[in-house]
Scaffold this motif. Sequence first.
Motif, PDB file in Angstrom:
ATOM      1  N   ALA A  36      -2.713 -15.553   1.766  1.00  0.00           N
ATOM      2  CA  ALA A  36      -2.706 -14.136   1.417  1.00  0.00           C
ATOM      3  C   ALA A  36      -3.163 -13.285   2.597  1.00  0.00           C
ATOM      4  O   ALA A  36      -2.584 -12.230   2.874  1.00  0.00           O
ATOM      5  CB  ALA A  36      -3.606 -13.891   0.212  1.00  0.00           C
ATOM      6  N   ALA A  37      -4.181 -13.726   3.308  1.00  0.00           N
ATOM      7  CA  ALA A  37      -4.676 -12.980   4.466  1.00  0.00           C
ATOM      8  C   ALA A  37      -3.611 -12.898   5.561  1.00  0.00           C
ATOM      9  O   ALA A  37      -3.394 -11.842   6.152  1.00  0.00           O
ATOM     10  CB  ALA A  37      -5.944 -13.639   5.001  1.00  0.00           C
ATOM     11  N   ILE A  38      -2.939 -13.985   5.800  1.00  0.00           N
ATOM     12  CA  ILE A  38      -1.877 -13.992   6.818  1.00  0.00           C
ATOM     13  C   ILE A  38      -0.746 -13.051   6.386  1.00  0.00           C
ATOM     14  O   ILE A  38      -0.209 -12.294   7.198  1.00  0.00           O
ATOM     15  CB  ILE A  38      -1.364 -15.424   7.066  1.00  0.00           C
ATOM     16  CG1 ILE A  38      -2.449 -16.235   7.771  1.00  0.00           C
ATOM     17  CG2 ILE A  38      -0.072 -15.416   7.879  1.00  0.00           C
ATOM     18  CD1 ILE A  38      -2.153 -17.712   7.879  1.00  0.00           C
ATOM     19  N   GLY A  39      -0.401 -13.080   5.120  1.00  0.00           N
ATOM     20  CA  GLY A  39       0.647 -12.189   4.614  1.00  0.00           C
ATOM     21  C   GLY A  39       0.282 -10.720   4.787  1.00  0.00           C
ATOM     22  O   GLY A  39       1.111  -9.903   5.170  1.00  0.00           O
ATOM     23  N   LEU A  40      -0.975 -10.389   4.523  1.00  0.00           N
ATOM     24  CA  LEU A  40      -1.415  -9.001   4.694  1.00  0.00           C
ATOM     25  C   LEU A  40      -1.372  -8.580   6.161  1.00  0.00           C
ATOM     26  O   LEU A  40      -0.980  -7.457   6.482  1.00  0.00           O
ATOM     27  CB  LEU A  40      -2.829  -8.833   4.143  1.00  0.00           C
ATOM     28  CG  LEU A  40      -2.949  -8.812   2.626  1.00  0.00           C
ATOM     29  CD1 LEU A  40      -4.420  -8.831   2.218  1.00  0.00           C
ATOM     30  CD2 LEU A  40      -2.251  -7.606   2.048  1.00  0.00           C
ATOM     31  N   ILE A  41      -1.772  -9.461   7.038  1.00  0.00           N
ATOM     32  CA  ILE A  41      -1.763  -9.148   8.471  1.00  0.00           C
ATOM     33  C   ILE A  41      -0.336  -8.900   8.950  1.00  0.00           C
ATOM     34  O   ILE A  41      -0.064  -7.934   9.664  1.00  0.00           O
ATOM     35  CB  ILE A  41      -2.437 -10.276   9.276  1.00  0.00           C
ATOM     36  CG1 ILE A  41      -3.931 -10.294   8.998  1.00  0.00           C
ATOM     37  CG2 ILE A  41      -2.168 -10.125  10.761  1.00  0.00           C
ATOM     38  CD1 ILE A  41      -4.641 -11.530   9.510  1.00  0.00           C
ATOM     39  N   VAL A  42       0.572  -9.755   8.551  1.00  0.00           N
ATOM     40  CA  VAL A  42       1.970  -9.620   8.969  1.00  0.00           C
ATOM     41  C   VAL A  42       2.578  -8.349   8.394  1.00  0.00           C
ATOM     42  O   VAL A  42       3.256  -7.597   9.099  1.00  0.00           O
ATOM     43  CB  VAL A  42       2.790 -10.863   8.558  1.00  0.00           C
ATOM     44  CG1 VAL A  42       4.276 -10.641   8.765  1.00  0.00           C
ATOM     45  CG2 VAL A  42       2.316 -12.071   9.346  1.00  0.00           C
ATOM     46  N   SER A  43       2.321  -8.067   7.121  1.00  0.00           N
ATOM     47  CA  SER A  43       2.907  -6.874   6.505  1.00  0.00           C
ATOM     48  C   SER A  43       2.310  -5.604   7.098  1.00  0.00           C
ATOM     49  O   SER A  43       3.015  -4.610   7.275  1.00  0.00           O
ATOM     50  CB  SER A  43       2.730  -6.893   4.991  1.00  0.00           C
ATOM     51  OG  SER A  43       1.362  -6.789   4.645  1.00  0.00           O
ATOM     52  N   ALA A  44       1.035  -5.604   7.431  1.00  0.00           N
ATOM     53  CA  ALA A  44       0.414  -4.434   8.049  1.00  0.00           C
ATOM     54  C   ALA A  44       1.026  -4.176   9.423  1.00  0.00           C
ATOM     55  O   ALA A  44       1.260  -3.031   9.803  1.00  0.00           O
ATOM     56  CB  ALA A  44      -1.087  -4.631   8.163  1.00  0.00           C
ATOM     57  N   GLY A  45       1.295  -5.215  10.163  1.00  0.00           N
ATOM     58  CA  GLY A  45       1.939  -5.065  11.465  1.00  0.00           C
ATOM     59  C   GLY A  45       3.338  -4.505  11.346  1.00  0.00           C
ATOM     60  O   GLY A  45       3.754  -3.661  12.133  1.00  0.00           O
ATOM     61  N   THR A  46       4.064  -4.924  10.333  1.00  0.00           N
ATOM     62  CA  THR A  46       5.417  -4.428  10.114  1.00  0.00           C
ATOM     63  C   THR A  46       5.395  -2.951   9.743  1.00  0.00           C
ATOM     64  O   THR A  46       6.191  -2.160  10.243  1.00  0.00           O
ATOM     65  CB  THR A  46       6.111  -5.227   8.996  1.00  0.00           C
ATOM     66  OG1 THR A  46       6.129  -6.598   9.370  1.00  0.00           O
ATOM     67  CG2 THR A  46       7.519  -4.746   8.758  1.00  0.00           C
ATOM     68  N   ILE A  47       4.485  -2.565   8.892  1.00  0.00           N
ATOM     69  CA  ILE A  47       4.370  -1.164   8.493  1.00  0.00           C
ATOM     70  C   ILE A  47       3.997  -0.299   9.691  1.00  0.00           C
ATOM     71  O   ILE A  47       4.545   0.776   9.881  1.00  0.00           O
ATOM     72  CB  ILE A  47       3.340  -1.010   7.355  1.00  0.00           C
ATOM     73  CG1 ILE A  47       3.878  -1.637   6.073  1.00  0.00           C
ATOM     74  CG2 ILE A  47       3.009   0.454   7.116  1.00  0.00           C
ATOM     75  CD1 ILE A  47       2.847  -1.765   4.978  1.00  0.00           C
ATOM     76  N   ALA A  48       3.086  -0.753  10.494  1.00  0.00           N
ATOM     77  CA  ALA A  48       2.652   0.017  11.657  1.00  0.00           C
ATOM     78  C   ALA A  48       3.790   0.210  12.646  1.00  0.00           C
ATOM     79  O   ALA A  48       3.905   1.265  13.271  1.00  0.00           O
ATOM     80  CB  ALA A  48       1.475  -0.679  12.335  1.00  0.00           C
ATOM     81  N   GLN A  49       4.651  -0.754  12.790  1.00  0.00           N
ATOM     82  CA  GLN A  49       5.755  -0.647  13.735  1.00  0.00           C
ATOM     83  C   GLN A  49       6.829   0.318  13.251  1.00  0.00           C
ATOM     84  O   GLN A  49       7.516   0.921  14.065  1.00  0.00           O
ATOM     85  CB  GLN A  49       6.385  -2.015  13.965  1.00  0.00           C
ATOM     86  CG  GLN A  49       5.503  -2.941  14.755  1.00  0.00           C
ATOM     87  CD  GLN A  49       6.127  -4.325  14.898  1.00  0.00           C
ATOM     88  OE1 GLN A  49       7.155  -4.611  14.316  1.00  0.00           O
ATOM     89  NE2 GLN A  49       5.476  -5.178  15.660  1.00  0.00           N
ATOM     90  N   THR A  50       6.977   0.502  11.953  1.00  0.00           N
ATOM     91  CA  THR A  50       8.038   1.348  11.439  1.00  0.00           C
ATOM     92  C   THR A  50       7.629   2.813  11.334  1.00  0.00           C
ATOM     93  O   THR A  50       8.458   3.653  11.049  1.00  0.00           O
ATOM     94  CB  THR A  50       8.509   0.865  10.060  1.00  0.00           C
ATOM     95  OG1 THR A  50       7.417   0.895   9.162  1.00  0.00           O
ATOM     96  CG2 THR A  50       9.087  -0.532  10.145  1.00  0.00           C
ATOM     97  N   MET A  51       6.383   3.138  11.569  1.00  0.00           N
ATOM     98  CA  MET A  51       5.927   4.521  11.478  1.00  0.00           C
ATOM     99  C   MET A  51       6.339   5.277  12.741  1.00  0.00           C
ATOM    100  O   MET A  51       6.012   4.867  13.847  1.00  0.00           O
ATOM    101  CB  MET A  51       4.414   4.544  11.299  1.00  0.00           C
ATOM    102  CG  MET A  51       3.827   5.891  11.040  1.00  0.00           C
ATOM    103  SD  MET A  51       2.060   5.748  10.776  1.00  0.00           S
ATOM    104  CE  MET A  51       1.825   6.926   9.486  1.00  0.00           C
ATOM    105  N   SER A  52       7.053   6.369  12.565  1.00  0.00           N
ATOM    106  CA  SER A  52       7.508   7.144  13.713  1.00  0.00           C
ATOM    107  C   SER A  52       6.346   7.935  14.308  1.00  0.00           C
ATOM    108  O   SER A  52       5.306   8.129  13.666  1.00  0.00           O
ATOM    109  CB  SER A  52       8.618   8.105  13.300  1.00  0.00           C
ATOM    110  OG  SER A  52       8.083   9.136  12.487  1.00  0.00           O
ATOM    111  N   LYS A  53       6.544   8.393  15.513  1.00  0.00           N
ATOM    112  CA  LYS A  53       5.502   9.169  16.187  1.00  0.00           C
ATOM    113  C   LYS A  53       5.241  10.474  15.429  1.00  0.00           C
ATOM    114  O   LYS A  53       4.096  10.891  15.282  1.00  0.00           O
ATOM    115  CB  LYS A  53       5.913   9.454  17.629  1.00  0.00           C
ATOM    116  CG  LYS A  53       4.829  10.093  18.449  1.00  0.00           C
ATOM    117  CD  LYS A  53       5.217  10.193  19.902  1.00  0.00           C
ATOM    118  CE  LYS A  53       4.064  10.745  20.722  1.00  0.00           C
ATOM    119  NZ  LYS A  53       4.379  10.776  22.147  1.00  0.00           N
ATOM    120  N   ALA A  54       6.289  11.095  14.928  1.00  0.00           N
ATOM    121  CA  ALA A  54       6.134  12.342  14.172  1.00  0.00           C
ATOM    122  C   ALA A  54       5.353  12.104  12.881  1.00  0.00           C
ATOM    123  O   ALA A  54       4.481  12.905  12.519  1.00  0.00           O
ATOM    124  CB  ALA A  54       7.498  12.937  13.862  1.00  0.00           C
ATOM    125  N   ALA A  55       5.638  11.002  12.202  1.00  0.00           N
ATOM    126  CA  ALA A  55       4.921  10.682  10.966  1.00  0.00           C
ATOM    127  C   ALA A  55       3.457  10.388  11.264  1.00  0.00           C
ATOM    128  O   ALA A  55       2.572  10.784  10.501  1.00  0.00           O
ATOM    129  CB  ALA A  55       5.569   9.497  10.265  1.00  0.00           C
TER     130      ALA A  55
END
Length: 51
Positions: free
Chosen positions: A13-32
Amino acid sequence: MKLNHLNVTAIAAAIGLIVSAGTIAQTMSKAAYKAAESRIGDECREDEYRG
């Protein structure tokens, strides 16, 4: 044996959260990011003003 299964589940579960948090952070645009940063700053200033 049950404790070992619990540890494996917690680690997975911890590994899954780390991976998903990284994915979310990468998809956030500079404007957002800037908009969220501004909103958070406004909320902090409002909270400080209210005391």
